[in-house]
Motif scaffolding. Structure first.
Motif, PDB file in Angstrom:
ATOM      1  N   VAL A   1     -16.081   1.650 -19.240  1.00  0.00           N
ATOM      2  CA  VAL A   1     -16.133   0.188 -18.732  1.00  0.00           C
ATOM      3  C   VAL A   1     -16.043   0.350 -17.028  1.00  0.00           C
ATOM      4  CG1 VAL A   1     -14.881  -0.727 -20.544  1.00  0.00           C
ATOM      5  CG2 VAL A   1     -13.548   0.210 -18.768  1.00  0.00           C
ATOM      6  N   PRO A   2     -16.335  -0.670 -16.206  1.00  0.00           N
ATOM      7  CA  PRO A   2     -16.295  -0.633 -14.846  1.00  0.00           C
ATOM      8  C   PRO A   2     -15.069  -0.308 -14.408  1.00  0.00           C
ATOM      9  CG  PRO A   2     -17.296  -2.766 -15.666  1.00  0.00           C
ATOM     10  CD  PRO A   2     -16.952  -2.027 -16.894  1.00  0.00           C
ATOM     11  N   THR A   3     -15.215   0.445 -13.302  1.00  0.00           N
ATOM     12  CA  THR A   3     -13.953   0.923 -12.886  1.00  0.00           C
ATOM     13  C   THR A   3     -13.300   0.348 -11.592  1.00  0.00           C
ATOM     14  OG1 THR A   3     -14.990   2.689 -11.604  1.00  0.00           O
ATOM     15  CG2 THR A   3     -14.136   3.299 -13.658  1.00  0.00           C
ATOM     16  N   VAL A   4     -12.157   0.393 -11.186  1.00  0.00           N
ATOM     17  CA  VAL A   4     -11.469  -0.015  -9.985  1.00  0.00           C
ATOM     18  C   VAL A   4     -11.030   1.291  -9.019  1.00  0.00           C
ATOM     19  CG1 VAL A   4      -9.642  -1.522  -8.971  1.00  0.00           C
ATOM     20  CG2 VAL A   4     -10.601  -1.884 -11.306  1.00  0.00           C
ATOM     21  N   SER A   5     -11.395   1.066  -7.790  1.00  0.00           N
ATOM     22  CA  SER A   5     -11.342   2.273  -7.033  1.00  0.00           C
ATOM     23  C   SER A   5     -10.176   1.888  -5.946  1.00  0.00           C
ATOM     24  CB  SER A   5     -12.720   2.480  -6.173  1.00  0.00           C
ATOM     25  OG  SER A   5     -13.816   2.831  -7.206  1.00  0.00           O
ATOM     26  N   TYR A   6      -9.504   3.005  -5.555  1.00  0.00           N
ATOM     27  CA  TYR A   6      -8.582   3.086  -4.665  1.00  0.00           C
ATOM     28  C   TYR A   6      -8.794   4.368  -3.699  1.00  0.00           C
ATOM     29  CZ  TYR A   6      -5.647   0.183  -8.073  1.00  0.00           C
ATOM     30  OH  TYR A   6      -5.392  -0.639  -8.983  1.00  0.00           O
ATOM     31  N   LYS A   7      -8.541   4.056  -2.477  1.00  0.00           N
ATOM     32  CA  LYS A   7      -8.625   5.023  -1.350  1.00  0.00           C
ATOM     33  C   LYS A   7      -7.393   5.198  -0.590  1.00  0.00           C
ATOM     34  CE  LYS A   7     -11.964   6.908   2.047  1.00  0.00           C
ATOM     35  NZ  LYS A   7     -13.186   6.998   2.762  1.00  0.00           N
ATOM     36  N   SER A   8      -6.725   6.222  -0.437  1.00  0.00           N
ATOM     37  CA  SER A   8      -5.510   6.636   0.206  1.00  0.00           C
ATOM     38  C   SER A   8      -5.625   7.744   1.227  1.00  0.00           C
ATOM     39  CB  SER A   8      -4.495   6.713  -0.650  1.00  0.00           C
ATOM     40  OG  SER A   8      -3.330   7.237  -0.319  1.00  0.00           O
ATOM     41  N   ALA A   9      -5.280   7.454   2.366  1.00  0.00           N
ATOM     42  CA  ALA A   9      -5.445   8.530   3.450  1.00  0.00           C
ATOM     43  C   ALA A   9      -4.105   9.184   3.507  1.00  0.00           C
ATOM     44  CB  ALA A   9      -6.105   7.937   4.836  1.00  0.00           C
ATOM     45  N   GLY A  10      -3.062   8.547   2.976  1.00  0.00           N
ATOM     46  CA  GLY A  10      -1.595   9.230   2.960  1.00  0.00           C
ATOM     47  C   GLY A  10      -0.932   8.726   3.936  1.00  0.00           C
ATOM     48  N   ARG A  11      -1.050   7.510   4.390  1.00  0.00           N
ATOM     49  CA  ARG A  11      -0.241   6.969   5.415  1.00  0.00           C
ATOM     50  C   ARG A  11       0.788   6.095   4.705  1.00  0.00           C
ATOM     51  NH1 ARG A  11      -0.915   2.229   9.744  1.00  0.00           N
ATOM     52  NH2 ARG A  11       0.811   3.043  11.316  1.00  0.00           N
ATOM     53  N   VAL A  12       2.138   6.593   4.840  1.00  0.00           N
ATOM     54  CA  VAL A  12       2.964   6.182   4.021  1.00  0.00           C
ATOM     55  C   VAL A  12       4.223   5.287   5.018  1.00  0.00           C
ATOM     56  CG1 VAL A  12       4.687   8.323   4.231  1.00  0.00           C
ATOM     57  CG2 VAL A  12       4.953   6.431   2.214  1.00  0.00           C
ATOM     58  N   LEU A  13       4.762   4.389   4.444  1.00  0.00           N
ATOM     59  CA  LEU A  13       5.824   3.396   5.083  1.00  0.00           C
ATOM     60  C   LEU A  13       6.952   3.659   4.364  1.00  0.00           C
ATOM     61  CD1 LEU A  13       6.676   1.493   7.225  1.00  0.00           C
ATOM     62  CD2 LEU A  13       6.242  -0.319   5.373  1.00  0.00           C
ATOM     63  N   VAL A  14       8.170   4.318   5.033  1.00  0.00           N
ATOM     64  CA  VAL A  14       9.321   4.448   4.307  1.00  0.00           C
ATOM     65  C   VAL A  14      10.390   3.238   5.032  1.00  0.00           C
ATOM     66  CG1 VAL A  14      11.382   6.116   4.080  1.00  0.00           C
ATOM     67  CG2 VAL A  14       8.923   7.046   4.238  1.00  0.00           C
ATOM     68  N   ILE A  15      10.780   2.479   4.075  1.00  0.00           N
ATOM     69  CA  ILE A  15      11.788   1.410   4.329  1.00  0.00           C
ATOM     70  C   ILE A  15      13.181   1.828   3.894  1.00  0.00           C
ATOM     71  CG2 ILE A  15      12.064  -1.172   4.255  1.00  0.00           C
ATOM     72  CD1 ILE A  15       9.237  -1.520   3.414  1.00  0.00           C
ATOM     73  N   GLY A  16      14.051   1.671   4.963  1.00  0.00           N
ATOM     74  CA  GLY A  16      15.532   1.740   4.476  1.00  0.00           C
ATOM     75  C   GLY A  16      16.195   2.356   6.051  1.00  0.00           C
ATOM     76  N   ALA A  17      17.598   2.307   5.577  1.00  0.00           N
ATOM     77  CA  ALA A  17      18.383   3.014   6.548  1.00  0.00           C
ATOM     78  C   ALA A  17      17.697   4.153   7.255  1.00  0.00           C
ATOM     79  CB  ALA A  17      19.859   3.159   6.135  1.00  0.00           C
ATOM     80  N   LEU A  18      18.201   4.025   8.655  1.00  0.00           N
ATOM     81  CA  LEU A  18      17.419   5.116   9.535  1.00  0.00           C
ATOM     82  C   LEU A  18      17.793   6.654   8.982  1.00  0.00           C
ATOM     83  CD1 LEU A  18      15.308   5.491  11.750  1.00  0.00           C
ATOM     84  CD2 LEU A  18      17.375   5.389  13.307  1.00  0.00           C
ATOM     85  N   ASP A  19      19.122   6.832   8.689  1.00  0.00           N
ATOM     86  CA  ASP A  19      19.279   8.389   8.287  1.00  0.00           C
ATOM     87  C   ASP A  19      18.567   8.620   6.926  1.00  0.00           C
ATOM     88  OD1 ASP A  19      20.761   6.517   6.844  1.00  0.00           O
ATOM     89  OD2 ASP A  19      22.782   7.407   7.127  1.00  0.00           O
ATOM     90  N   ALA A  20      18.826   7.858   6.068  1.00  0.00           N
ATOM     91  CA  ALA A  20      18.167   8.049   4.781  1.00  0.00           C
ATOM     92  C   ALA A  20      16.496   8.180   4.963  1.00  0.00           C
ATOM     93  CB  ALA A  20      18.513   7.095   3.661  1.00  0.00           C
ATOM     94  N   ALA A  21      16.213   7.268   5.676  1.00  0.00           N
ATOM     95  CA  ALA A  21      14.433   7.246   5.790  1.00  0.00           C
ATOM     96  C   ALA A  21      14.112   8.563   6.454  1.00  0.00           C
ATOM     97  CB  ALA A  21      14.075   6.095   6.811  1.00  0.00           C
ATOM     98  N   GLU A  22      14.878   8.943   7.465  1.00  0.00           N
ATOM     99  CA  GLU A  22      14.421  10.179   8.132  1.00  0.00           C
ATOM    100  C   GLU A  22      14.327  11.574   7.195  1.00  0.00           C
ATOM    101  OE1 GLU A  22      14.922   9.552  12.782  1.00  0.00           O
ATOM    102  OE2 GLU A  22      16.692  10.036  11.914  1.00  0.00           O
TER     103      GLU A  22
END
Length: 684
Positions: free
Chosen positions: A103-124
């Motif tokens: 069937v037709p497909t759906v495409s995704y393209k990821s360059a690996g840029r990630v956003l981490v949301i949370g308290a600064l110590d845990a996020a780091e």
């Protein structure tokens, strides 16, 4: 495990050789089968990885399809194993079916840029585990227990999140920056923390406005860095990311099925981090649905009728397009559950991978092979490929070692599905027409709660039809098991007695059109039915079948309902003022009832078994109203009288103007232009 190779071979119409250690010292037989170039079916899923590796090492076996089917936990490991040969034959026959069409497909393209949301110590700390593979940006929600590291390794943003939307490769974050400290300029020298008399600045390097008393010592300490500015106006900002790792306890997305590329992490289970690290590159998935706007009963004339797909979608992938009076499905958010196609009454939404016709072939193959091998009273157990399969395997293993557990009965045929909500009453009733005595759906906590409600509502309708036709017993049942703790309940449920089936199995094929399949199934079930009442009442919720009740005293025959009906169930008569209805076409969407200005229409969920169901019957008719000037009929007597009654007191409809309402359109124009008392623009 008791096996009868000759009996299995006869049922499958091919000679079979039994192997006891095919994955070990008899592996050569597997490689020899690969060399013959035909499809290979391995009746073991435990060693699938080993067999795949052997195939890769076998010369000339690269193009040979290998399929795996489990006949051990599903049949051999059961107290009923001695009678399980017909089920094994059915499972082996179904395993030989070709893969679903592409069937037709759906495409995704990821360059690996990630956003981490949370308290600064845990996020780091999380960022340190990802930074070797991904480009990390942190959105800080506070300092946490210990605050940020002295060394600034990652870009850090902070403020108030306004919105987070999107999917893998296309997330968009909108936030408002209102703090006096600009984290892009801050060097983390800690001078501001040292001089602040109130302790309003923490190791998240943000100012707590509730504590700050405006001494501004921090501004002076910041010096040439210039990171602190209390005169800076709040400003909105936005940025895009490929992936999101959310460390907060409350998710950014409220729907049950989160967008692909979005992960929540509790800091302990590393599976989310492993999955994130692998999401760099280009990815494809099937487009799981097909949509036909002309069949959709969602909206007409700015009135909303059927909202079933929007309400049931657990991924928030379906929305209403009021301007175009239709729905819109976002293929990037769609997770392929198929619940929308199950609840769609008209067949405007259909499940595309696998198609309903392919599932129909699978059901027919399973049931016909089972019956040909001597099996009786078959039950289909539909379950998910992951959670459901795991539970069934655990039940089989428990039956192997525990005398109190019976395991999967010989008559119960497990059928893995991409998703348990992807099928509804049209396919279930078809399965009964093919000879199934029961159709059970096993759900775990994988499924969204609204899926269980939707499937249960569909089952209530399907069961009402069969019970009304005189078939005894409970044919449909929703089984819910969370995990191994519920194995005892699942074991008991599978021992339920068979319901009454058809005397002669059907031969029709499942159609691409949902309504066509439903009609074929109904015709066969009615033909074989022990009882044939004139009418079967159906539950109001989830019924795609039914009629309409018209309040003739309120109806003015305006026929606005005819224009609103998306299924051509309501029709007019060009030769007489009549409202006609074909019950077979009605999808119970309610657009006619919501459009009717007199609120004269009521939905009546039911199944009529007489030939009248497929014929156009007159719901209401009225005496035509004749033009007082030329005698041509142009409306109904009741509609014209109602209009005259409502406008009689209006200042613009007095005298001759009121009389013109009794004329047809042509005579009205003629009267205006021929009347000497009418004011003309040339007189002004």
């Amino acid at each position: 495990m008791p096996l009868d190779p000759k009996g299995l071979g006869a049922a499958l119409d091919e000679p079979l050789t039994q192997h006891s250690t095919l994955c070990r010292r008899e592996a050569g037989a597997f490689q020899q089968a690969l060399g013959q170039g035909d499809d290979v079916v391995v009746a073991c899923t435990q060693e699938a990885r080993l067999f795949t590796e052997l195939a890769e090492q076998t010369e000339g076996a690269g193009a040979v399809p290998i399929r795996f089917v489990n006949i051990r936990e599903t049949g051999g490991w059961s107290k009923d194993a001695a009678r399980a040969m017909p089920k094994m034959a059915a499972l082996l026959a179904a395993a030989r079916l070709p893969d679903p069409e592409s069937v037709p497909t759906v495409s995704y393209k990821s360059a690996g840029r990630v956003l981490v949301i949370g308290a600064l110590d845990a996020a780091e700390r999380a960022a340190d585990l990802l930074a070797d593979m991904l480009d990390v940006t942190i959105f800080s929600t506070g300092k946490g227990a210990s605050g940020g590291m002295q060394e600034r390794r990652y870009p850090v943003m902070t403020g108030r999140i306004e919105a987070l939307t999107g999917w893998l490769g296309a997330f968009e974050l909108k936030w408002e920056r209102s703090n006096a400290i600009d984290l892009d300029l801050c060097t983390r020298c800690n001078a501001c923390i040292a001089v602040c008399p109130e302790g309003a600045i923490g190791f998240d390097y943000q100012i707590d406005s509730a504590l700050c008393k405006s001494h501004r010592a921090c501004v002076r300490a910041c010096g040439v860095a210039g990171a602190i500015d209390f005169t800076r106006d709040p400003q909105s900002d936005s940025d895009t990311f490929d992936l999101v790792l959310d460390l907060r306890s409350t998710a950014a997305f409220t729907q049950h099925a989160k967008p692909q590329g979005y992960f929540q992490w509790n800091g302990a289970d590393t599976r989310a981090l492993i999955a994130l690290r692998g999401l760099v590159g280009e990815f494809e998935k099937p487009k799981f649905f097909s949509y036909k706007h002309k069949l959709c009963a969602h909206s007409r004339n700015e009135k909303t009728g059927c909202n079933a797909c929007i309400d049931v979608c657990s991924a928030s992938a379906i929305s209403s397009e009021k301007e175009r009076q239709q729905i819109k499905v976002n293929p990037n958010l769609c997770v392929g559950c198929g619940a929308c196609t199950t609840v769609c009454p008209s067949g405007a939404l259909t499940f595309a991978y696998p198609r309903a016709s392919e599932q129909g072939v699978k059901f027919k193959t399973l049931l016909s092979s089972y019956q040909r091998a001597g099996g009786r009273e078959p039950a289909l157990l539909l379950h998910s490929q992951e959670g459901g399969t795991k539970l069934i395997n655990e039940l089989g293993r428990a039956a192997r070692v525990n005398a109190e557990v019976r395991g999967v009965p010989a008559r119960v045929i497990p059928v893995p599905l991409w998703h348990t909500a992807s099928m509804g009453l049209d396919v279930w009733l078809t399965a009964v027409a093919y000879g199934a005595r029961n159709v059970w759906v096993l759900m775990t906590d994988e499924e969204a709660p609204q899926y269980r409600d939707a499937v249960r509502a569909q089952m209530d309708v399907a069961q009402a039809i069969l019970s009304g036709l005189g078939y005894q017993g409970q044919h449909f049942r929703l089984l819910h098991a969370r995990d191994a703790r519920d194995l005892a309940d699942l074991d008991a449920a599978l021992q339920s007695p068979p319901a009454q089936g058809v005397g002669k199995t059907a031969g029709f094929a499942v159609q691409a059109d949902k309504r066509a399949t439903l009609e074929l199934a109904l015709d066969h079930l009615v033909e074989q039915a022990p009882a044939r009442p004139e009418l079967i009442a159906l539950p109001a919720q989830g019924s795609p079948l039914g009629a309409l009740a018209i309040n003739k005293d309120a109806c003015t025959m305006c026929l606005s309902c005819v224009n609103a009906c998306p299924a051509s169930a309501l029709q007019d008569n060009p030769n007489a003022p009549q409202l006609r209805f074909i019950e077979k076409n009605c999808v119970q969407c309610g657009l006619c009832a919501k459009t009717c200005p007199e609120q004269a229409i009521t939905l009546v969920p039911q199944l009529r078994l007489t030939p009248q169901r497929k014929e156009a019957v007159v719901l209401n008719e009225m005496q035509p109203y004749a033009c007082i000037r030329c005698s041509k009929p142009f409306g109904t007597l009741k509609a014209i009288e109602a209009m005259l009654g409502k406008l009689a007191g209006h200042a613009m409809f007095q005298g001759e103007a009121l009389e013109r309402l009794k004329m047809c359109g042509d005579c009205r124009v003629i009267d205006i232009y021929s009347n000497p008392n009418e004011t003309r623009i040339t007189d002004l």
